[in-house]
Design a protein around this motif. Structure first.
Motif, mmCIF file in Angstrom:
data_model
loop_
_atom_site.group_PDB
_atom_site.id
_atom_site.type_symbol
_atom_site.label_atom_id
_atom_site.label_comp_id
_atom_site.label_asym_id
_atom_site.label_seq_id
_atom_site.Cartn_x
_atom_site.Cartn_y
_atom_site.Cartn_z
ATOM 1 N N ASN A 79 6.647 1.630 -10.974
ATOM 2 C CA ASN A 79 6.671 2.839 -11.635
ATOM 3 C C ASN A 79 5.803 2.753 -12.793
ATOM 4 O O ASN A 79 5.426 3.860 -13.319
ATOM 5 C CB ASN A 79 7.881 3.532 -11.784
ATOM 6 C CG ASN A 79 8.712 4.094 -10.564
ATOM 7 O OD1 ASN A 79 7.984 4.933 -9.912
ATOM 8 N ND2 ASN A 79 9.765 3.860 -10.122
ATOM 9 N N ALA A 80 5.623 1.502 -13.372
ATOM 10 C CA ALA A 80 5.165 1.386 -14.564
ATOM 11 C C ALA A 80 3.471 1.836 -14.341
ATOM 12 O O ALA A 80 2.993 2.349 -15.328
ATOM 13 C CB ALA A 80 5.053 -0.154 -14.798
ATOM 14 N N VAL B 254 5.914 14.806 -1.090
ATOM 15 C CA VAL B 254 5.123 13.770 -0.263
ATOM 16 C C VAL B 254 5.430 12.314 -0.714
ATOM 17 O O VAL B 254 5.779 11.451 -0.180
ATOM 18 C CB VAL B 254 3.677 13.951 0.025
ATOM 19 C CG1 VAL B 254 3.053 12.674 0.868
ATOM 20 C CG2 VAL B 254 3.378 15.313 0.895
ATOM 21 N N SER B 255 5.339 12.358 -1.942
ATOM 22 C CA SER B 255 5.409 10.895 -2.699
ATOM 23 C C SER B 255 7.103 10.529 -2.457
ATOM 24 O O SER B 255 7.349 9.487 -2.551
ATOM 25 C CB SER B 255 5.379 11.016 -4.176
ATOM 26 O OG SER B 255 6.027 11.734 -4.988
ATOM 27 N N ALA B 256 7.877 11.599 -2.644
ATOM 28 C CA ALA B 256 9.282 11.226 -2.334
ATOM 29 C C ALA B 256 9.574 10.626 -1.139
ATOM 30 O O ALA B 256 10.514 9.698 -0.672
ATOM 31 C CB ALA B 256 10.164 12.505 -2.516
ATOM 32 N N LEU C 18 0.845 -1.348 -0.083
ATOM 33 C CA LEU C 18 0.250 0.001 -0.079
ATOM 34 C C LEU C 18 0.958 1.303 -0.038
ATOM 35 O O LEU C 18 0.523 2.146 -0.767
ATOM 36 C CB LEU C 18 -1.068 -0.271 1.221
ATOM 37 C CG LEU C 18 -2.270 -1.208 1.221
ATOM 38 C CD1 LEU C 18 -2.863 -0.850 2.190
ATOM 39 C CD2 LEU C 18 -2.774 -0.924 -0.158
ATOM 40 N N LEU C 19 1.945 1.164 0.786
ATOM 41 C CA LEU C 19 2.782 2.445 0.700
ATOM 42 C C LEU C 19 3.642 2.692 -0.530
ATOM 43 O O LEU C 19 3.724 3.612 -1.170
ATOM 44 C CB LEU C 19 3.910 2.322 1.915
ATOM 45 C CG LEU C 19 5.023 3.401 2.028
ATOM 46 C CD1 LEU C 19 4.297 4.675 2.325
ATOM 47 C CD2 LEU C 19 6.021 3.023 2.995
ATOM 48 N N LEU C 20 3.889 1.456 -1.412
ATOM 49 C CA LEU C 20 4.451 1.489 -2.562
ATOM 50 C C LEU C 20 3.351 2.057 -3.537
ATOM 51 O O LEU C 20 3.861 2.963 -4.278
ATOM 52 C CB LEU C 20 4.866 0.101 -3.082
ATOM 53 C CG LEU C 20 5.470 -0.030 -4.360
ATOM 54 C CD1 LEU C 20 6.572 0.890 -4.715
ATOM 55 C CD2 LEU C 20 5.783 -1.467 -4.477
ATOM 56 N N LEU C 21 2.438 1.738 -3.545
ATOM 57 C CA LEU C 21 1.113 2.312 -4.469
ATOM 58 C C LEU C 21 1.054 3.624 -4.155
ATOM 59 O O LEU C 21 0.791 4.463 -5.098
ATOM 60 C CB LEU C 21 0.059 1.233 -4.506
ATOM 61 C CG LEU C 21 0.110 -0.291 -5.028
ATOM 62 C CD1 LEU C 21 -1.255 -0.872 -4.611
ATOM 63 C CD2 LEU C 21 0.506 -0.246 -6.452
ATOM 64 N N PHE C 22 0.895 4.019 -2.951
ATOM 65 C CA PHE C 22 0.841 5.524 -2.593
ATOM 66 C C PHE C 22 1.780 6.317 -3.069
ATOM 67 O O PHE C 22 1.620 7.454 -3.798
ATOM 68 C CB PHE C 22 0.601 5.662 -1.069
ATOM 69 C CG PHE C 22 0.590 7.189 -0.509
ATOM 70 C CD1 PHE C 22 -0.671 7.806 -0.750
ATOM 71 C CD2 PHE C 22 1.598 7.687 0.042
ATOM 72 C CE1 PHE C 22 -0.655 9.223 -0.489
ATOM 73 C CE2 PHE C 22 1.531 9.073 0.107
ATOM 74 C CZ PHE C 22 0.477 9.873 -0.192
ATOM 75 N N ALA C 23 3.186 5.761 -3.166
ATOM 76 C CA ALA C 23 4.190 6.471 -3.408
ATOM 77 C C ALA C 23 4.153 7.041 -5.156
ATOM 78 O O ALA C 23 4.406 7.759 -5.610
ATOM 79 C CB ALA C 23 5.628 5.737 -3.130
ATOM 80 N N MET D 119 11.021 6.763 -0.313
ATOM 81 C CA MET D 119 12.283 6.372 0.604
ATOM 82 C C MET D 119 11.889 5.559 1.617
ATOM 83 O O MET D 119 12.355 4.786 1.974
ATOM 84 C CB MET D 119 12.727 7.888 1.130
ATOM 85 C CG MET D 119 13.387 8.573 0.064
ATOM 86 S SD MET D 119 14.211 10.172 0.811
ATOM 87 C CE MET D 119 13.053 10.990 1.365
ATOM 88 N N THR D 120 10.439 5.687 2.047
ATOM 89 C CA THR D 120 10.184 4.874 3.202
ATOM 90 C C THR D 120 10.036 3.345 2.500
ATOM 91 O O THR D 120 10.321 2.434 3.190
ATOM 92 C CB THR D 120 8.913 5.279 3.770
ATOM 93 O OG1 THR D 120 8.830 6.686 4.322
ATOM 94 C CG2 THR D 120 8.299 4.543 5.122
ATOM 95 N N THR D 121 9.514 3.442 1.208
ATOM 96 C CA THR D 121 9.232 2.120 0.842
ATOM 97 C C THR D 121 10.522 1.615 0.451
ATOM 98 O O THR D 121 10.739 0.326 0.708
ATOM 99 C CB THR D 121 8.554 2.314 -0.609
ATOM 100 O OG1 THR D 121 7.105 3.056 -0.545
ATOM 101 C CG2 THR D 121 8.401 1.056 -1.457
#
Length: 123
Positions: A81-82, A60-62, A7-12, A66-68
């Motif tokens: 990223n695709a 915010v996405s950055a 979920l964090l990855l998708l949010f990023a 980084m957290t991801t």
């Protein structure tokens, strides 16, 4: 990969794409404003709420990215990223009314198939 990491990855990824789209919208407006008033595009951009919002969302996405990266291997995270690329193509064509062609859509499908291939190899 755990559900919270996914979920964090998708949010990023999606917030990064959203930030880029907001920046595009803001820069388009800033260029038009500068053209009408004869001023600097950079100055019009610096005072554009869309540009400021786009930069904020991108920042915010950055942080989310980084957290991801602290939790997910880059070889898994980066292909996601695709999805951002696909979102940008979809929104730029439908909302921003940018022209696309069959090559753009075919390439987008291939990029997403690449993501599916990477993820299939992880199971």
């Amino acid at each position: 990969m755990s559900l919270p990491s996914l979920l964090l990855l998708l949010f990023a990824v999606f917030s990064s794409a959203g930030g880029q789209l907001l920046l595009k919208h803001g820069m388009r407006a800033a260029a038009a404003t500068a053209g009408r008033r004869g001023g600097s595009v950079a100055m019009a951009a610096a005072t554009s709420p869309w540009v400021v919002l786009g930069l904020t969302v991108f920042a915010v996405s950055a942080v989310a990215w980084m957290t991801t990266l602290a939790q997910v291997p880059l070889s898994i995270a980066y292909p996601f990223n695709a999805l951002g690329y696909l979102l940008i193509v979809l929104v730029s064509a439908t909302v921003l009314h940018e022209k696309t062609n069959v090559w753009t859509w075919g390439g987008s499908v291939l990029v997403v198939l690449g993501l599916v291939t990477v993820m299939a190899g992880q199971s």
